[in-house]
Design an enzyme around this catalytic site. Structure first.
Site, PDB file in Angstrom:
ATOM      1  N   HIS A  89       5.415 -30.711  29.891  1.00 61.57           N
ATOM      2  CA  HIS A  89       6.918 -30.892  29.558  1.00 61.57           C
ATOM      3  C   HIS A  89       7.636 -32.117  30.575  1.00 61.57           C
ATOM      4  O   HIS A  89       7.184 -32.414  31.583  1.00 61.57           O
ATOM      5  CB  HIS A  89       7.576 -29.547  29.616  1.00 61.57           C
ATOM      6  CG  HIS A  89       7.689 -29.077  31.079  1.00 61.57           C
ATOM      7  ND1 HIS A  89       8.640 -29.132  32.227  1.00 61.57           N
ATOM      8  CD2 HIS A  89       6.600 -28.240  31.655  1.00 61.57           C
ATOM      9  CE1 HIS A  89       8.171 -28.703  33.180  1.00 61.57           C
ATOM     10  NE2 HIS A  89       7.348 -27.929  32.959  1.00 61.57           N
ATOM     11  N   GLY A  90       8.556 -32.543  29.898  1.00 57.95           N
ATOM     12  CA  GLY A  90       9.561 -33.214  30.918  1.00 57.95           C
ATOM     13  C   GLY A  90      10.128 -32.813  32.101  1.00 57.95           C
ATOM     14  O   GLY A  90      10.143 -31.546  32.052  1.00 57.95           O
ATOM     15  N   TRP A 123      15.299 -27.696  37.466  1.00 57.38           N
ATOM     16  CA  TRP A 123      14.818 -26.719  38.245  1.00 57.38           C
ATOM     17  C   TRP A 123      13.383 -27.677  39.027  1.00 57.38           C
ATOM     18  O   TRP A 123      13.279 -27.181  40.260  1.00 57.38           O
ATOM     19  CB  TRP A 123      14.079 -25.401  37.905  1.00 57.38           C
ATOM     20  CG  TRP A 123      15.148 -24.251  37.747  1.00 57.38           C
ATOM     21  CD1 TRP A 123      16.658 -24.586  37.909  1.00 57.38           C
ATOM     22  CD2 TRP A 123      14.964 -22.997  37.384  1.00 57.38           C
ATOM     23  NE1 TRP A 123      17.533 -23.455  37.625  1.00 57.38           N
ATOM     24  CE2 TRP A 123      16.659 -22.237  37.458  1.00 57.38           C
ATOM     25  CE3 TRP A 123      14.245 -22.179  37.017  1.00 57.38           C
ATOM     26  CZ2 TRP A 123      17.113 -20.832  37.129  1.00 57.38           C
ATOM     27  CZ3 TRP A 123      14.551 -20.736  36.866  1.00 57.38           C
ATOM     28  CH2 TRP A 123      15.543 -20.340  36.955  1.00 57.38           C
ATOM     29  N   GLY A 183       8.196 -20.469  36.295  1.00 54.32           N
ATOM     30  CA  GLY A 183       7.117 -19.430  35.450  1.00 54.32           C
ATOM     31  C   GLY A 183       7.799 -19.394  34.142  1.00 54.32           C
ATOM     32  O   GLY A 183       7.639 -20.308  33.453  1.00 54.32           O
ATOM     33  N   GLU A 231       3.868 -20.900  30.719  1.00 54.94           N
ATOM     34  CA  GLU A 231       3.535 -20.916  32.143  1.00 54.94           C
ATOM     35  C   GLU A 231       2.970 -19.666  32.799  1.00 54.94           C
ATOM     36  O   GLU A 231       3.324 -18.428  32.452  1.00 54.94           O
ATOM     37  CB  GLU A 231       4.736 -21.643  32.718  1.00 54.94           C
ATOM     38  CG  GLU A 231       4.421 -21.777  34.249  1.00 54.94           C
ATOM     39  CD  GLU A 231       3.287 -22.875  34.594  1.00 54.94           C
ATOM     40  OE1 GLU A 231       2.409 -22.530  34.446  1.00 54.94           O
ATOM     41  OE2 GLU A 231       3.508 -23.725  35.179  1.00 54.94           O
ATOM     42  N   ASP A 247       3.034 -16.575  34.672  1.00 55.22           N
ATOM     43  CA  ASP A 247       4.121 -15.652  34.903  1.00 55.22           C
ATOM     44  C   ASP A 247       4.277 -15.447  36.348  1.00 55.22           C
ATOM     45  O   ASP A 247       3.485 -14.923  37.235  1.00 55.22           O
ATOM     46  CB  ASP A 247       3.987 -14.172  34.303  1.00 55.22           C
ATOM     47  CG  ASP A 247       5.174 -13.361  34.329  1.00 55.22           C
ATOM     48  OD1 ASP A 247       6.235 -13.669  34.849  1.00 55.22           O
ATOM     49  OD2 ASP A 247       5.352 -12.482  33.574  1.00 55.22           O
ATOM     50  N   ARG A 265       3.631 -16.149  50.940  1.00 55.64           N
ATOM     51  CA  ARG A 265       3.245 -17.542  51.119  1.00 55.64           C
ATOM     52  C   ARG A 265       1.616 -17.131  51.758  1.00 55.64           C
ATOM     53  O   ARG A 265       0.732 -18.014  51.290  1.00 55.64           O
ATOM     54  CB  ARG A 265       3.919 -18.352  51.996  1.00 55.64           C
ATOM     55  CG  ARG A 265       3.712 -19.748  51.786  1.00 55.64           C
ATOM     56  CD  ARG A 265       4.291 -20.698  52.769  1.00 55.64           C
ATOM     57  NE  ARG A 265       5.691 -20.785  52.440  1.00 55.64           N
ATOM     58  CZ  ARG A 265       6.116 -21.832  51.863  1.00 55.64           C
ATOM     59  NH1 ARG A 265       5.573 -22.711  51.697  1.00 55.64           N
ATOM     60  NH2 ARG A 265       7.663 -21.616  51.852  1.00 55.64           N
TER      61      ARG A 265
END
Length: 197
Positions: A17-18, A22, A30, A90, A92, A112
């Site tokens: 997608h372009g 965000w 997500g 995408e 989740d 992380r």
């Protein structure tokens, strides 16, 4: 490598997608959504121009707004059928969707490090892992093979796109996670190789 399912395309085109609002804010999307930016719309139009005359008759798209809007722009321009494939959504991101990594570090201080220790198997809290998404990618490839005529264009997202490419080419987890897909790029992929168009 995936089984030789006669409904999985031997060759396909894959677009991301372009650019979205965000993306600019570096927020995880997500399965949440944010709108395409003006640049994102321009990227979709440029993809459409590049694909004119490529013989694409079917565009299979994620149902998420950013991919769907990109797919509409392309399909309208090239005169292709547009097919929604839910499995192209995408990965989740669960509870982390909509957050920046700075916000995640504050709210989920161990996330992380846990992700870094097992990036392929780690699941987003309340969401899914790459390993889980790979099974969905396999189903998406079969769905696109069933639904499309000729060489399909898949319009999707970077993370699930890694799993689609890995499934089609039989890549291991490490190779799959190293893949990148910038905005505005179309890959032509078959079972042995890929190239940018």
């Amino acid at each position: 490598m995936i089984p030789q399912d006669r409904h999985v395309p031997e060759r396909l085109l894959l677009a991301r997608h372009g650019q979205t609002a965000w993306n600019l804010e570096r927020r995880l999307q997500g399965q949440l959504d944010s709108p395409l930016t003006a640049e994102g719309i321009d990227q979709a139009r440029a993809l459409a121009e590049r694909l004119a005359g490529a013989g694409v008759l079917s565009v299979c798209s994620s149902p998420l707004g950013r991919a769907w809007q990109t797919a509409i722009i392309i399909a309208d321009h090239i005169g292709a059928d547009l097919i929604e494939v839910p499995e192209l959504a995408e990965v989740d991101h669960g509870e982390l969707a909509g957050m920046t990594w700075a916000e995640i570090d504050e709210a989920y201080p161990t996330a992380r490090a846990e992700r870094a220790a097992n990036r392929y198997g780690w699941a987003f809290p309340g969401g899914e892992s790459y390993a889980q998404a790979r099974a969905r990618a396999r189903k998406a490839l079969s769905s696109c093979g069933w639904a499309s005529t000729g060489v399909p264009l898949l319009v999707t997202h970077e993370m699930i796109g890694r799993m689609l490419r890995a499934e089609l080419r039989g890549l291991d987890a490490t190779s799959a996670l190293a893949l990148r897909h910038p905005h505005g790029v179309v890959f032509e992929i078959d079972r042995t190789s890929e190239r940018m168009l």
